[in-house]
Design a protein around this motif. Structure first.
Motif, PDB file in Angstrom:
ATOM      1  N   SER A  23      21.221  18.563  94.186  1.00  0.00           N
ATOM      2  CA  SER A  23      22.595  19.041  94.124  1.00  0.00           C
ATOM      3  C   SER A  23      22.628  20.550  94.326  1.00  0.00           C
ATOM      4  O   SER A  23      21.694  21.254  93.933  1.00  0.00           O
ATOM      5  CB  SER A  23      23.208  18.693  92.764  1.00  0.00           C
ATOM      6  OG  SER A  23      24.505  19.242  92.639  1.00  0.00           O
ATOM      7  N   GLU A  36      25.739  17.104  97.323  1.00  0.00           N
ATOM      8  CA  GLU A  36      24.677  16.401  96.620  1.00  0.00           C
ATOM      9  C   GLU A  36      24.219  15.233  97.483  1.00  0.00           C
ATOM     10  O   GLU A  36      24.998  14.704  98.273  1.00  0.00           O
ATOM     11  CB  GLU A  36      25.205  15.874  95.273  1.00  0.00           C
ATOM     12  CG  GLU A  36      24.169  15.257  94.384  1.00  0.00           C
ATOM     13  CD  GLU A  36      24.716  14.878  93.016  1.00  0.00           C
ATOM     14  OE1 GLU A  36      23.996  14.172  92.295  1.00  0.00           O
ATOM     15  OE2 GLU A  36      25.837  15.288  92.661  1.00  0.00           O
ATOM     16  N   ASP A  70      25.044  22.378  92.942  1.00  0.00           N
ATOM     17  CA  ASP A  70      25.709  22.898  91.744  1.00  0.00           C
ATOM     18  C   ASP A  70      24.662  23.316  90.709  1.00  0.00           C
ATOM     19  O   ASP A  70      23.893  22.487  90.226  1.00  0.00           O
ATOM     20  CB  ASP A  70      26.617  21.825  91.156  1.00  0.00           C
ATOM     21  CG  ASP A  70      27.436  22.330  89.994  1.00  0.00           C
ATOM     22  OD1 ASP A  70      27.401  23.546  89.707  1.00  0.00           O
ATOM     23  OD2 ASP A  70      28.134  21.506  89.360  1.00  0.00           O
ATOM     24  N   PRO A  71      24.614  24.603  90.328  1.00  0.00           N
ATOM     25  CA  PRO A  71      23.613  25.062  89.357  1.00  0.00           C
ATOM     26  C   PRO A  71      23.732  24.405  87.983  1.00  0.00           C
ATOM     27  O   PRO A  71      22.776  24.380  87.224  1.00  0.00           O
ATOM     28  CB  PRO A  71      23.865  26.565  89.246  1.00  0.00           C
ATOM     29  CG  PRO A  71      24.653  26.930  90.434  1.00  0.00           C
ATOM     30  CD  PRO A  71      25.402  25.703  90.864  1.00  0.00           C
ATOM     31  N   TYR A  91      19.737  20.159  90.286  1.00  0.00           N
ATOM     32  CA  TYR A  91      19.650  21.443  90.990  1.00  0.00           C
ATOM     33  C   TYR A  91      18.212  21.940  90.954  1.00  0.00           C
ATOM     34  O   TYR A  91      17.540  21.867  89.924  1.00  0.00           O
ATOM     35  CB  TYR A  91      20.581  22.457  90.327  1.00  0.00           C
ATOM     36  CG  TYR A  91      20.568  23.813  90.968  1.00  0.00           C
ATOM     37  CD1 TYR A  91      21.232  24.039  92.163  1.00  0.00           C
ATOM     38  CD2 TYR A  91      19.894  24.878  90.379  1.00  0.00           C
ATOM     39  CE1 TYR A  91      21.230  25.296  92.746  1.00  0.00           C
ATOM     40  CE2 TYR A  91      19.895  26.128  90.951  1.00  0.00           C
ATOM     41  CZ  TYR A  91      20.562  26.321  92.137  1.00  0.00           C
ATOM     42  OH  TYR A  91      20.558  27.567  92.713  1.00  0.00           O
ATOM     43  N   SER A  98      24.175  21.225  87.512  1.00  0.00           N
ATOM     44  CA  SER A  98      23.687  19.856  87.635  1.00  0.00           C
ATOM     45  C   SER A  98      22.217  19.743  87.219  1.00  0.00           C
ATOM     46  O   SER A  98      21.428  20.655  87.458  1.00  0.00           O
ATOM     47  CB  SER A  98      23.831  19.392  89.086  1.00  0.00           C
ATOM     48  OG  SER A  98      23.199  18.146  89.282  1.00  0.00           O
ATOM     49  N   GLU A 114      16.203  25.404  92.191  1.00  0.00           N
ATOM     50  CA  GLU A 114      16.289  26.758  92.759  1.00  0.00           C
ATOM     51  C   GLU A 114      15.242  27.010  93.846  1.00  0.00           C
ATOM     52  O   GLU A 114      15.518  27.663  94.846  1.00  0.00           O
ATOM     53  CB  GLU A 114      16.141  27.801  91.646  1.00  0.00           C
ATOM     54  CG  GLU A 114      16.199  29.232  92.127  1.00  0.00           C
ATOM     55  CD  GLU A 114      17.568  29.639  92.635  1.00  0.00           C
ATOM     56  OE1 GLU A 114      17.626  30.432  93.593  1.00  0.00           O
ATOM     57  OE2 GLU A 114      18.569  29.159  92.091  1.00  0.00           O
TER      58      GLU A 114
END
Length: 82
Positions: free
Chosen positions: A15, A46, A17-18, A23, A20, A25
């Motif tokens: 995803s 997503e 969205d941080p 997620y 989620s 990085e």
């Protein structure tokens, strides 16, 4: 030239969205693309490879928190690094 030896592998579900739990990085430090049924999609929020779906915004509609409403589109999902 793109060196794929140092790129992290794609998870089954990811995803953008941080907030989620899906997620990651490390993956978003590189330019990521998604193909759905051999068509490159740019608006993906997503995806899930094993279940074969992506979530994309449903037009300009927003939920009560200001986030775009999502639509699930099914097909063959293929993530790739650009």
């Amino acid at each position: 030239m793109n060196d794929t030896a140092h790129l992290p592998p794609f998870p089954d579900r990811l995803s953008v969205d941080p907030r989620s739990p899906y997620y990651n990085e490390a993956i978003f430090q590189h330019d990521v693309g998604i193909k759905l049924n051999d068509r490159v999609r740019t608006e993906v929020e997503e995806y899930c490879i094993s279940e074969g779906w992506i979530k994309i915004p449903a037009g300009k509609a927003l939920d009560r928190k200001g986030n775009p409403l999502m639509t699930k589109v099914k097909g063959k999902v293929e993530p790739f690094y650009r």
